[in-house]
Design a protein around this motif. Sequence first.
Motif, PDB file in Angstrom:
ATOM      1  N   LEU A 134     103.264  78.438 -29.814  1.00 31.79           N
ATOM      2  CA  LEU A 134     102.360  79.230 -30.667  1.00 31.79           C
ATOM      3  C   LEU A 134     101.033  78.478 -30.868  1.00 31.79           C
ATOM      4  CD1 LEU A 134     101.957  81.723 -32.552  1.00 31.79           C
ATOM      5  CD2 LEU A 134     102.879  80.367 -34.390  1.00 31.79           C
ATOM      6  N   LYS A 171      99.054  78.665 -27.818  1.00 28.84           N
ATOM      7  CA  LYS A 171      98.403  79.973 -27.641  1.00 28.84           C
ATOM      8  C   LYS A 171      97.083  80.042 -28.396  1.00 28.84           C
ATOM      9  CE  LYS A 171     100.307  84.278 -26.695  1.00 28.84           C
ATOM     10  NZ  LYS A 171     101.001  85.486 -27.132  1.00 28.84           N
ATOM     11  N   PHE A 172      97.074  79.457 -29.605  1.00 29.25           N
ATOM     12  CA  PHE A 172      95.820  79.407 -30.362  1.00 29.25           C
ATOM     13  C   PHE A 172      94.776  78.591 -29.586  1.00 29.25           C
ATOM     14  CE2 PHE A 172      98.219  80.712 -34.168  1.00 29.25           C
ATOM     15  CZ  PHE A 172      97.306  81.562 -34.763  1.00 29.25           C
ATOM     16  N   ASN A 182      88.479  80.986 -30.587  1.00 26.02           N
ATOM     17  CA  ASN A 182      89.127  81.202 -31.893  1.00 26.02           C
ATOM     18  C   ASN A 182      90.205  80.177 -32.185  1.00 26.02           C
ATOM     19  OD1 ASN A 182      88.966  83.999 -30.215  1.00 26.02           O
ATOM     20  ND2 ASN A 182      88.024  84.196 -32.222  1.00 26.02           N
ATOM     21  N   ASN A 204      91.429  79.065 -35.699  1.00 23.54           N
ATOM     22  CA  ASN A 204      92.208  79.967 -36.561  1.00 23.54           C
ATOM     23  C   ASN A 204      93.564  79.362 -36.922  1.00 23.54           C
ATOM     24  OD1 ASN A 204      90.150  81.701 -36.172  1.00 23.54           O
ATOM     25  ND2 ASN A 204      91.319  83.323 -35.172  1.00 23.54           N
ATOM     26  N   LEU A 205      94.047  78.472 -36.032  1.00 19.77           N
ATOM     27  CA  LEU A 205      95.372  77.865 -36.246  1.00 19.77           C
ATOM     28  C   LEU A 205      95.441  77.079 -37.554  1.00 19.77           C
ATOM     29  CD1 LEU A 205      98.196  76.751 -35.278  1.00 19.77           C
ATOM     30  CD2 LEU A 205      96.956  75.041 -33.994  1.00 19.77           C
ATOM     31  N   THR A 211      95.226  76.897 -40.734  1.00 15.11           N
ATOM     32  CA  THR A 211      95.223  77.537 -42.046  1.00 15.11           C
ATOM     33  C   THR A 211      96.637  77.489 -42.624  1.00 15.11           C
ATOM     34  OG1 THR A 211      95.016  79.644 -43.173  1.00 15.11           O
ATOM     35  CG2 THR A 211      95.463  79.782 -40.850  1.00 15.11           C
ATOM     36  N   ARG A 253      97.831  79.780 -44.303  1.00 17.99           N
ATOM     37  CA  ARG A 253      98.372  81.149 -44.342  1.00 17.99           C
ATOM     38  C   ARG A 253      99.599  81.258 -43.430  1.00 17.99           C
ATOM     39  NH1 ARG A 253      94.382  85.246 -45.820  1.00 17.99           N
ATOM     40  NH2 ARG A 253      92.374  84.289 -46.183  1.00 17.99           N
ATOM     41  N   ILE A 254      99.611  80.430 -42.376  1.00 18.38           N
ATOM     42  CA  ILE A 254     100.790  80.410 -41.490  1.00 18.38           C
ATOM     43  C   ILE A 254     101.428  79.009 -41.548  1.00 18.38           C
ATOM     44  CG2 ILE A 254     100.294  82.313 -39.903  1.00 18.38           C
ATOM     45  CD1 ILE A 254      98.894  80.278 -38.078  1.00 18.38           C
ATOM     46  N   TRP A 281     104.271  78.096 -42.137  1.00 19.21           N
ATOM     47  CA  TRP A 281     105.613  77.997 -41.536  1.00 19.21           C
ATOM     48  C   TRP A 281     105.585  77.433 -40.121  1.00 19.21           C
ATOM     49  CZ3 TRP A 281     105.577  80.987 -37.177  1.00 19.21           C
ATOM     50  CH2 TRP A 281     104.674  82.044 -37.149  1.00 19.21           C
ATOM     51  N   ASN A 301      89.067  87.230 -35.159  1.00 17.22           N
ATOM     52  CA  ASN A 301      89.047  86.215 -36.223  1.00 17.22           C
ATOM     53  C   ASN A 301      89.633  86.737 -37.530  1.00 17.22           C
ATOM     54  OD1 ASN A 301      88.109  83.819 -35.123  1.00 17.22           O
ATOM     55  ND2 ASN A 301      86.019  84.611 -35.054  1.00 17.22           N
ATOM     56  N   PHE A 344     103.310  85.438 -32.881  1.00 18.45           N
ATOM     57  CA  PHE A 344     103.213  84.825 -31.548  1.00 18.45           C
ATOM     58  C   PHE A 344     102.448  85.755 -30.593  1.00 18.45           C
ATOM     59  CE2 PHE A 344     104.630  83.731 -27.283  1.00 18.45           C
ATOM     60  CZ  PHE A 344     104.570  82.351 -27.296  1.00 18.45           C
ATOM     61  N   VAL A 394      98.401  86.276 -31.586  1.00 17.48           N
ATOM     62  CA  VAL A 394      97.441  85.160 -31.549  1.00 17.48           C
ATOM     63  C   VAL A 394      96.215  85.583 -30.731  1.00 17.48           C
ATOM     64  CG1 VAL A 394      97.109  82.828 -30.615  1.00 17.48           C
ATOM     65  CG2 VAL A 394      99.233  83.391 -31.775  1.00 17.48           C
ATOM     66  N   PRO A 395      94.984  85.284 -31.120  1.00 18.89           N
ATOM     67  CA  PRO A 395      94.538  84.350 -32.161  1.00 18.89           C
ATOM     68  C   PRO A 395      94.367  84.954 -33.549  1.00 18.89           C
ATOM     69  CG  PRO A 395      92.652  85.066 -30.904  1.00 18.89           C
ATOM     70  CD  PRO A 395      93.844  85.769 -30.332  1.00 18.89           C
ATOM     71  N   ILE A 397      95.469  86.032 -37.295  1.00 21.27           N
ATOM     72  CA  ILE A 397      96.430  85.474 -38.243  1.00 21.27           C
ATOM     73  C   ILE A 397      97.174  86.653 -38.872  1.00 21.27           C
ATOM     74  CG2 ILE A 397      96.693  84.195 -40.407  1.00 21.27           C
ATOM     75  CD1 ILE A 397      95.803  82.366 -38.237  1.00 21.27           C
ATOM     76  N   GLU A 454      99.734  87.732 -41.773  1.00 19.18           N
ATOM     77  CA  GLU A 454     100.363  87.263 -43.019  1.00 19.18           C
ATOM     78  C   GLU A 454     101.487  88.208 -43.409  1.00 19.18           C
ATOM     79  OE1 GLU A 454      97.945  84.914 -46.255  1.00 19.18           O
ATOM     80  OE2 GLU A 454      96.914  86.757 -45.727  1.00 19.18           O
TER      81      GLU A 454
END
Lengths: 433, 126
Positions: A122, A125-126, A132, A135-136, A138, A140-141, A143, B50, B70, B73-74, B76, B78
């Motif tokens: 994962l 992938k970011f 971008n 974005n990883l 943060t 917010r994810i 987990w 984004n 998964f 991506v990219p 996010i 929630e």
Amino acid sequence: MIVILLLNILLTSILIYSNLIELERSIKTVISFTTSMVLYSVLYFLILVFNFKFNLTLIGLILVNSLIFLIYIKKKKIKFNLNLNVKKLDIFFLLVLFYSLYFFIQNSNKWGQWDAWAIWSLHAKFLFYTDNWQNLFTNRIAWTHPDYPLMLPSMIAMFWCAIGDTTFIIPFFIALLPYIGILILFYFSFKNPVISIVSIIIITLDFSFTNRAAAQYADILLAFFYLLSCILITKIIDEKNNKSNLYYLLGFISSSCLWIKNEGSVFFILICIFIVIKNFRNYNALLKFGIGALIITVVYISFKICYAPSNDLVSKQSGNTLSKIFDIKRYEMILNYFKKMILMKFQIIPILAFIFLLKWRKLSPSLLIIGLTLIIYFAVYIITPYDLQWHLETSLERLIDQIYPSLLFVFLNYFENDFKSPNIIQETTKVLD
Amino acid sequence: MILKKVLIILLLAYFIFLFFSTSITIKPEKNIIPNLEEILLSIKKYTNSNSVISFKSNNSYEEFYYCTQFVMVPLIIENNINNDTILYIIDKGMNNADSLKININYQVIKNVSTDKYKVFLLKKNK
């Protein structure tokens, strides 16, 4: 892909043929390949940070590398000699290697086990999305542990970028490398062929270890770097040369553990302490180690300061840390889990430890470092903000995996030292050949 | 000596053959990533790369949400309904497939359906 491979071969060749390092050629090859892969992962991270063009940077590097390589060959007047002198033992090793490879593939799944895709692939992938990738970082994810270091994800992302697709085959292939690397290191690190064979048989027949290697987690990669560091420490001690160039390599390889997983920092700090104590006032060795460790340490610290969110084990700490430290039940629980795990899945370790206690008892530096690493892992369990039972169930096996090959190497090294007489080695080699 | 070299070359050739043949037939994944990819990749085009998107589904297994992240991506994703854009996935295999209702304050930007899932990309009305 071809471009990356070419770059790798170039970098590898430079080290194989260099006279800087006094090591067996096969170990040199493994180290060169490893060094190249680590540098690629760092390079890919730098490409992202400085927003460089991926293809242009690689082509530029290839040109620079080719130039260095050509100058080096001309200066040192190196002749290439492809030596295909193979022993019967090598054929046996190849067969074992194929068997392990087959077993590895049989145990693999596309995208690996849970943590492989939910964390490592994962993250990769970011990083694949060069516009971008940030974005990883943060919570917010949270987990997916976005604070984890990026060696494995950036290696995967770099190969994905090279072929332009996020295919499952790349994480699978990259997971295979440290597993095969561990087998090669075991085979070539011992001078006594019997010990070499015993070591690879132990690892190959340990089906649960192969299974966990095929899970595509970063723990086997870290185990590979721990093992390589232990081998280098042993070589440095054997060499008894305070000006050995192996210090550069030890610095680089041990600092690479930082860039794989947060746990790697424990091992690296312990190695730093060992090197400082061993070479107190031997500034030459300290300088070499420092230079070797510089690149990865700077990249790791920059990553932690500029990008990584706070670590969950730190940020979730509350006021009851002190009460956890004085809670005897937590210690008992950790020890019981450890005992159970060792007896169930790592049976060879208690056997070797028993022989060690009976026969040698003298701690080698590598064994001391591994032991202290394990103790610090346990200390983290004591103060973990998570439910202790859940935390042990989900991570203890992986932590033992990290030190398992190194521990095996250290114990087998004691055996080898007992049979170190050159006559015994020659005779055994003759019999096996 | 020549025999040894031939044997080594044969073994290496077998090794390469084995690697490529078995890695092509590597066991399928234990997760639902390919099923989700099939449906979510078309939704992905309608989002800003984004942005942060909320996730809601009748399938409450954590793995389902993780797999969605998964695939997306990219972006996010929630696991809440606090954002202006919501990815709303109905897993037809679950018993409660009809229990999800779309809130009247949201408009459907895109919806896609397969035999396993129905997906809505929703945006809050201004």
